[in-house]
Design a protein around this motif. Structure first.
Motif, short mmCIF file in Angstrom:
data_model
loop_
_atom_site.label_atom_id
_atom_site.label_comp_id
_atom_site.label_asym_id
_atom_site.label_seq_id
_atom_site.Cartn_x
_atom_site.Cartn_y
_atom_site.Cartn_z
N LYS A 95 36.19 35.30 37.69
CA LYS A 95 37.18 36.05 36.92
C LYS A 95 36.55 37.25 36.23
O LYS A 95 37.08 38.35 36.26
CB LYS A 95 37.84 35.13 35.88
CG LYS A 95 38.91 35.83 35.03
CD LYS A 95 39.60 34.82 34.13
CE LYS A 95 40.66 35.51 33.26
NZ LYS A 95 40.06 36.27 32.17
N PRO A 100 44.13 38.05 34.78
CA PRO A 100 44.78 37.10 35.69
C PRO A 100 46.11 37.65 36.18
O PRO A 100 46.87 38.25 35.40
CB PRO A 100 44.97 35.85 34.82
CG PRO A 100 44.93 36.33 33.41
CD PRO A 100 43.99 37.51 33.42
N SER A 101 46.39 37.48 37.45
CA SER A 101 47.66 37.95 37.99
C SER A 101 48.79 37.10 37.41
O SER A 101 48.56 36.03 36.81
CB SER A 101 47.66 37.83 39.52
OG SER A 101 47.62 36.46 39.90
N ARG A 105 50.25 40.41 29.17
CA ARG A 105 49.50 40.59 30.41
C ARG A 105 50.11 41.70 31.24
O ARG A 105 49.40 42.57 31.77
CB ARG A 105 49.51 39.27 31.20
CG ARG A 105 48.60 39.26 32.44
CD ARG A 105 49.19 38.45 33.56
NE ARG A 105 50.33 39.15 34.15
CZ ARG A 105 50.23 40.09 35.09
NH1 ARG A 105 49.04 40.46 35.55
NH2 ARG A 105 51.31 40.69 35.57
N TRP A 150 41.46 27.03 34.70
CA TRP A 150 41.71 27.76 35.95
C TRP A 150 41.54 26.89 37.19
O TRP A 150 42.08 27.22 38.25
CB TRP A 150 40.79 28.97 36.05
CG TRP A 150 40.94 29.91 34.90
CD1 TRP A 150 40.03 30.16 33.92
CD2 TRP A 150 42.08 30.71 34.58
NE1 TRP A 150 40.51 31.07 33.00
CE2 TRP A 150 41.77 31.43 33.38
CE3 TRP A 150 43.32 30.91 35.17
CZ2 TRP A 150 42.68 32.31 32.78
CZ3 TRP A 150 44.22 31.79 34.57
CH2 TRP A 150 43.89 32.48 33.40
N ALA A 210 48.64 33.72 38.97
CA ALA A 210 47.51 32.91 38.51
C ALA A 210 47.78 32.35 37.12
O ALA A 210 47.45 31.20 36.82
CB ALA A 210 46.24 33.75 38.51
N LEU A 211 48.38 33.16 36.24
CA LEU A 211 48.67 32.69 34.89
C LEU A 211 49.78 31.65 34.91
O LEU A 211 49.68 30.61 34.23
CB LEU A 211 49.09 33.89 34.03
CG LEU A 211 49.21 33.63 32.52
CD1 LEU A 211 47.89 33.14 31.94
CD2 LEU A 211 49.67 34.88 31.79
N CYS A 267 41.32 34.90 28.07
CA CYS A 267 42.37 34.96 29.09
C CYS A 267 42.68 36.42 29.43
O CYS A 267 42.65 36.81 30.59
CB CYS A 267 43.62 34.25 28.58
SG CYS A 267 45.01 34.27 29.75
N GLU A 323 43.23 43.05 38.76
CA GLU A 323 43.76 41.69 38.66
C GLU A 323 42.89 40.69 39.42
O GLU A 323 42.18 41.03 40.37
CB GLU A 323 45.19 41.63 39.21
CG GLU A 323 46.22 42.25 38.29
CD GLU A 323 47.64 41.94 38.72
OE1 GLU A 323 48.48 41.73 37.85
OE2 GLU A 323 47.90 41.92 39.95
N TRP A 324 42.98 39.46 38.96
CA TRP A 324 42.31 38.32 39.59
C TRP A 324 43.38 37.35 40.04
O TRP A 324 44.24 36.95 39.25
CB TRP A 324 41.36 37.67 38.59
CG TRP A 324 40.62 36.47 39.09
CD1 TRP A 324 39.75 36.42 40.14
CD2 TRP A 324 40.66 35.14 38.56
NE1 TRP A 324 39.24 35.15 40.31
CE2 TRP A 324 39.78 34.35 39.33
CE3 TRP A 324 41.34 34.55 37.49
CZ2 TRP A 324 39.58 32.99 39.08
CZ3 TRP A 324 41.14 33.21 37.23
CH2 TRP A 324 40.26 32.43 38.03
N SER A 325 43.32 36.95 41.30
CA SER A 325 44.39 36.11 41.87
C SER A 325 44.27 34.65 41.49
O SER A 325 45.17 33.86 41.79
CB SER A 325 44.41 36.25 43.40
OG SER A 325 43.16 35.84 43.94
N GLY A 326 43.18 34.28 40.84
CA GLY A 326 43.02 32.90 40.40
C GLY A 326 42.18 32.06 41.33
O GLY A 326 42.05 32.35 42.53
#
Length: 314
Positions: A222, A227-228, A284, A179, A231-232, A196, A295-298
């Motif tokens: 995270k 993951p958005s 996802r 990440w 981000a992925l 993930c 969601e997580w933007s990274g």
């Protein structure tokens, strides 16, 4: 039910299931991707045929929509695969026994309301069993049925991924957080294995879902978020690189990696890593749509990447 045939009154339990018990095949061992040979493979195949017959003849036939003769579930039984000395529980083999179609609205409702539906079903089943016990003059204690119906949660095991990462580090291979790109080291609080797709939403310990990450990212940033898409996509090359060096370059682990990916993702045997990554992106999206996972933007979009790389330079 009282009056059922069989030595123990379990008329639906046939030879295949009893062979599993006699062969000491643990429930935890019947995971996707598991491989069996000899008598154990034969017993599992017979038990699957018997279970399929019960499902097709009973719940799939008699579970109907309210005030309607239309079945809720559409079941189709097919000829089981012919054993050639072994049986691997992957998607291709399981589909060969038949299919059960669940209407989309029913599936989504059960996913979203499962926390309320499951306790009701367990309580009703326990009440029914206690009633049977009374009719047979064999009382069943309160709590006994519920204890037997306790769900065996998948083990959250990252030991294999950690050992592989450590072996690579011992060979002086550089391992970085997928990440952030920060360099990881063996030892406590210096390397984590991240799911993930978060365990809380998708309890999957398959190799394709296990990624090296810094403890700060995994435990504090995270966490259990999804993951958005951006981000992925931003770490595509890092994930592909980890898959190659950790799993696909090893004959034994590469075979397991592929079996697990085929079983859980919309890919076929022989798919490339790029195809598996595209299937991961699809999964996802489905998790996001079906379960509304946060969601997580990274780390990169949050400006954390540079900070971590400065702390752990390559």
């Amino acid at each position: 039910m009282p009056g059922n045939t069989g030595p123990d009154g379990l008329g639906f339990v046939k030879a295949g299931f009893r062979d599993l018990l006699a062969g000491n095949v643990a429930a935890q061992g019947l995971r996707i991707g598991a491989r069996f040979t000899g008598d154990r493979a034969t017993a599992i195949a017979r038990a699957l045929v018997e279970a399929r017959r019960i499902i097709v003849d009973m719940p799939a036939t008699f579970t109907r929509f309210p005030n309607s003769d239309m079945p809720v579930f559409a079941a189709a039984a097919t000829a089981p695969p012919r054993l050639r000395g072994e049986l691997t529980l992957d998607g291709e083999v399981l589909r060969a026994f038949g299919t059960l179609t669940v209407p989309g609205h029913v599936w989504r409702t059960l996913q979203r309301l499962g926390a309320w539906v499951e306790p009701v079903l367990v309580a009703e089943w326990a009440r029914l069993v206690r009633a049977y016990g009374e009719r047979m003059s064999q009382p069943v204690a309160l709590g006994e049925v519920e204890a037997q119906l306790a769900w065996l949660d998948p083990a959250r095991d990252t030991l294999l991924a950690r050992s592989v990462a450590k072996r690579l580090l011992d060979r002086r291979h550089t391992i970085t957080c997928v990440w952030t790109g920060a360099r990881l080291e063996a030892g406590r609080n210096r390397l984590d294995i991240d799911h993930c797709l978060p365990w809380s939403a998708w309890p999957c310990g398959d190799l394709w879902n296990l990624l090296p990450a810094s403890p700060r990212v995994n435990q504090h940033l995270k966490r259990d978020r999804l993951p958005s898409a951006a981000a992925l996509a931003a770490v595509r090359e890092e994930i592909l690189g980890w898959w190659e060096v950790a799993w696909r370059s090893d004959p034994a682990l590469g075979s397991r990696f592929e079996r697990e990916a085929v079983a859980a993702l919309p890919v076929n045997t022989g798919s490339s890593s790029e195809d598996i990554f595209a299937a991961l992106e699809w999964r996802r999206l489905r998790l996001r749509q079906d379960q509304q996972v946060q969601e997580w933007s990274g780390a990169r979009s949050a400006g954390i990447e540079a900070d971590l790389v400065r702390q752990n330079p390559l």
